[in-house]
Design a protein around this motif. Structure first.
Motif, PDB file in Angstrom:
ATOM      1  N   PHE B  76       0.827  -1.209   0.000  1.00 27.90           N
ATOM      2  CA  PHE B  76       0.000   0.000   0.000  1.00 27.90           C
ATOM      3  C   PHE B  76       0.864   1.264   0.000  1.00 27.90           C
ATOM      4  O   PHE B  76       0.562   2.239  -0.700  1.00 27.90           O
ATOM      5  N   TYR B  77       1.939   1.211   0.777  1.00 30.01           N
ATOM      6  CA  TYR B  77       2.884   2.336   0.812  1.00 30.01           C
ATOM      7  C   TYR B  77       3.428   2.587  -0.598  1.00 30.01           C
ATOM      8  O   TYR B  77       3.460   3.728  -1.081  1.00 30.01           O
ATOM      9  N   ALA B  78       3.810   1.503  -1.282  1.00 28.92           N
ATOM     10  CA  ALA B  78       4.320   1.630  -2.650  1.00 28.92           C
ATOM     11  C   ALA B  78       3.246   2.175  -3.587  1.00 28.92           C
ATOM     12  O   ALA B  78       3.522   3.024  -4.446  1.00 28.92           O
ATOM     13  N   GLN B  79       2.008   1.714  -3.420  1.00 26.45           N
ATOM     14  CA  GLN B  79       0.901   2.166  -4.279  1.00 26.45           C
ATOM     15  C   GLN B  79       0.673   3.667  -4.117  1.00 26.45           C
ATOM     16  O   GLN B  79       0.519   4.394  -5.096  1.00 26.45           O
ATOM     17  N   ASP B  80       0.666   4.141  -2.865  1.00 27.01           N
ATOM     18  CA  ASP B  80       0.414   5.560  -2.621  1.00 27.01           C
ATOM     19  C   ASP B  80       1.551   6.414  -3.203  1.00 27.01           C
ATOM     20  O   ASP B  80       1.305   7.471  -3.790  1.00 27.01           O
ATOM     21  N   LEU B  81       2.788   5.925  -3.048  1.00 24.56           N
ATOM     22  CA  LEU B  81       3.936   6.640  -3.621  1.00 24.56           C
ATOM     23  C   LEU B  81       3.892   6.632  -5.148  1.00 24.56           C
ATOM     24  O   LEU B  81       4.260   7.606  -5.799  1.00 24.56           O
ATOM     25  N   LYS B  82       3.402   5.520  -5.717  1.00 26.05           N
ATOM     26  CA  LYS B  82       3.322   5.412  -7.176  1.00 26.05           C
ATOM     27  C   LYS B  82       2.409   6.488  -7.753  1.00 26.05           C
ATOM     28  O   LYS B  82       2.766   7.171  -8.719  1.00 26.05           O
ATOM     29  N   LEU B  83       1.231   6.665  -7.140  1.00 26.16           N
ATOM     30  CA  LEU B  83       0.307   7.697  -7.624  1.00 26.16           C
ATOM     31  C   LEU B  83       0.930   9.075  -7.472  1.00 26.16           C
ATOM     32  O   LEU B  83       0.804   9.933  -8.357  1.00 26.16           O
ATOM     33  N   TYR B  84       1.608   9.298  -6.339  1.00 26.86           N
ATOM     34  CA  TYR B  84       2.272  10.591  -6.115  1.00 26.86           C
ATOM     35  C   TYR B  84       3.333  10.831  -7.193  1.00 26.86           C
ATOM     36  O   TYR B  84       3.429  11.919  -7.762  1.00 26.86           O
ATOM     37  N   ASP B  90       9.724  14.146 -10.799  1.00 28.46           N
ATOM     38  CA  ASP B  90      11.066  14.670 -10.539  1.00 28.46           C
ATOM     39  C   ASP B  90      11.476  14.572  -9.072  1.00 28.46           C
ATOM     40  O   ASP B  90      12.572  14.994  -8.701  1.00 28.46           O
ATOM     41  N   ASP B  91      10.613  14.023  -8.224  1.00 23.19           N
ATOM     42  CA  ASP B  91      10.912  13.928  -6.796  1.00 23.19           C
ATOM     43  C   ASP B  91      11.758  12.677  -6.538  1.00 23.19           C
ATOM     44  O   ASP B  91      11.242  11.585  -6.297  1.00 23.19           O
ATOM     45  N   THR B  92      13.075  12.856  -6.556  1.00 25.76           N
ATOM     46  CA  THR B  92      13.968  11.693  -6.448  1.00 25.76           C
ATOM     47  C   THR B  92      13.915  11.054  -5.058  1.00 25.76           C
ATOM     48  O   THR B  92      14.118   9.851  -4.925  1.00 25.76           O
ATOM     49  N   ARG B  93      13.632  11.855  -4.032  1.00 21.21           N
ATOM     50  CA  ARG B  93      13.502  11.298  -2.679  1.00 21.21           C
ATOM     51  C   ARG B  93      12.330  10.310  -2.640  1.00 21.21           C
ATOM     52  O   ARG B  93      12.432   9.235  -2.052  1.00 21.21           O
ATOM     53  N   ALA B  94      11.221  10.684  -3.298  1.00 26.17           N
ATOM     54  CA  ALA B  94      10.056   9.793  -3.327  1.00 26.17           C
ATOM     55  C   ALA B  94      10.349   8.525  -4.129  1.00 26.17           C
ATOM     56  O   ALA B  94       9.826   7.457  -3.816  1.00 26.17           O
TER      57      ALA B  94
END
Lengths: 189, 147
Positions: B76-84, B90-94
């Motif tokens: 779920f964490y990966a899914q939420d980050l994927k949409l973001y 360009d957000d390399t930290r994300a």
């Protein structure tokens, strides 16, 4: 390409049976603002998004909506698991039982079968994303209505998660719309 | 996004990992008897028993429910980050956070599948038998009722 994973996105653990509540929540399975509408809308519109940013976002959100369809179906199935005709009748869902018994059928709470007329696909990214923004808010409002009618904490736990996801999707669609509008402005310069 | 970066599992400021664990509202095994109306035998009783504890597995911190919860949280964490990331490429930290979430998801899935059953069909049949039909398909997907 889709791959099935043998689990739901979050746990669905409903202890109590309640065909009445199942008949209400069914609307988010096959109703106008439900998860089937949402997934088919985004997964159809994505083919004509103007760039990969739009194609990626609509694919990823549309795929998550399929996972939510599975969650809502699981709630309905667990709420009615093993319930008999008399229980359905007692809870005011005898009309559903006569056609579908314990099955999960894509229809609205009022019994209207799912129809693709609930969605649109226009090949116009501004029109499509504006519809998607509205769709997320309508789904969020439907989950609010379900929370007003449901007193089952097991169900509400899951519904609150699904409601929250509509808000996140709305945010992402808004960012995509802003991006496309800024691209159009750049072209006009 | 910046404000949320120090938290492990975040959805718009809410920490959902708290909802997944130690929940007393989960289905208990007392509801898992064979069905008097339709005769369905709940699948929890015919799985390989890696945990003989009675009651809800989630209350017992069994490896099954712990691993399933860990898979759900990491994915779920990966899914939420994927949409973001779809709208903030360009957000390399994300991107780094996404890779870490996926690493965690794959690692927990590997342990789960080695101990219980395959979650995707490409992991099935490794022991020479058709184990894809083991485990619980939705709607029987409450980690607490599975063992």
């Amino acid at each position: 390409m889709f791959v099935f994973e043998k689990r739901t996105q979050i746990p669905v653990c409903i202890k109590n049976k309640n065909p009445r509540l199942a008949g209400i929540i069914l609307s988010q399975y096959g109703g106008p603002d439900g998860e089937l509408s949402a997934s088919l809308r985004y997964l159809s519109q994505r083919f004509t998004m103007p760039d990969n940013r739009g194609k990626a976002l609509l694919t990823d959100i549309g795929t998550e909506e399929l996972a939510h369809l599975e969650i809502v179906g699981s709630i309905v199935a667990q709420l009615t698991d093993c319930e008999g005709a008399k229980s359905f009748d007692k809870y005011g869902t005898g009309a559903y039982y006569v056609d579908h018994a314990n099955a999960v059928y894509p229809a609205s709470a009022a019994g209207v079968p799912f129809t693709a007329a609930y969605i649109q696909s226009k090949a116009d990214p501004i029109a499509d994303i504006a519809e998607d923004l509205a769709a997320e808010q309508k789904a969020r409002a439907t989950y609010d209505n379900i929370l007003r009618m449901s007193d089952d904490p097991d169900v509400n736990e899951v519904i609150k998660f699904l409601r929250e996801r509509e808000v996140v999707h709305f945010q992402r669609f808004g960012e995509l719309l802003d991006y496309y509008q800024s691209q159009i402005k750049d072209c006009q310069k | 996004m910046e404000n949320n970066m120090n938290r492990r599992y975040v959805v718009s400021g809410q920490n959902y990992s708290g909802n997944f664990n130690g929940n007393n509202n989960m289905r208990s095994n007392s509801n898992q008897q064979s069905c008097p109306n339709c005769g369905n035998q709940n699948s929890s009783s015919n799985n390989n028993s890696h945990n003989d504890n009675q009651g809800c597995a989630c209350d017992n911190n069994s490896s099954f429910s712990d691993l399933m919860h860990a898979i759900m949280e990491a994915d779920f964490y990966a899914q939420d980050l994927k949409l973001y990331l779809d709208t903030h490429p360009d957000d390399t930290r994300a991107v780094e956070m996404f890779r870490e979430a996926v690493r965690q998801y794959k690692a927990t899935r590997k342990v789960f599948e080695e101990n219980f059953y395959p979650l995707t069909s490409d992991e099935a049949g490794k022991n020479g038998t058709w184990d894809w039909i083991e485990g619980n398909f939705p709607p029987d997907s409450c980690p607490c009722s599975q063992r």
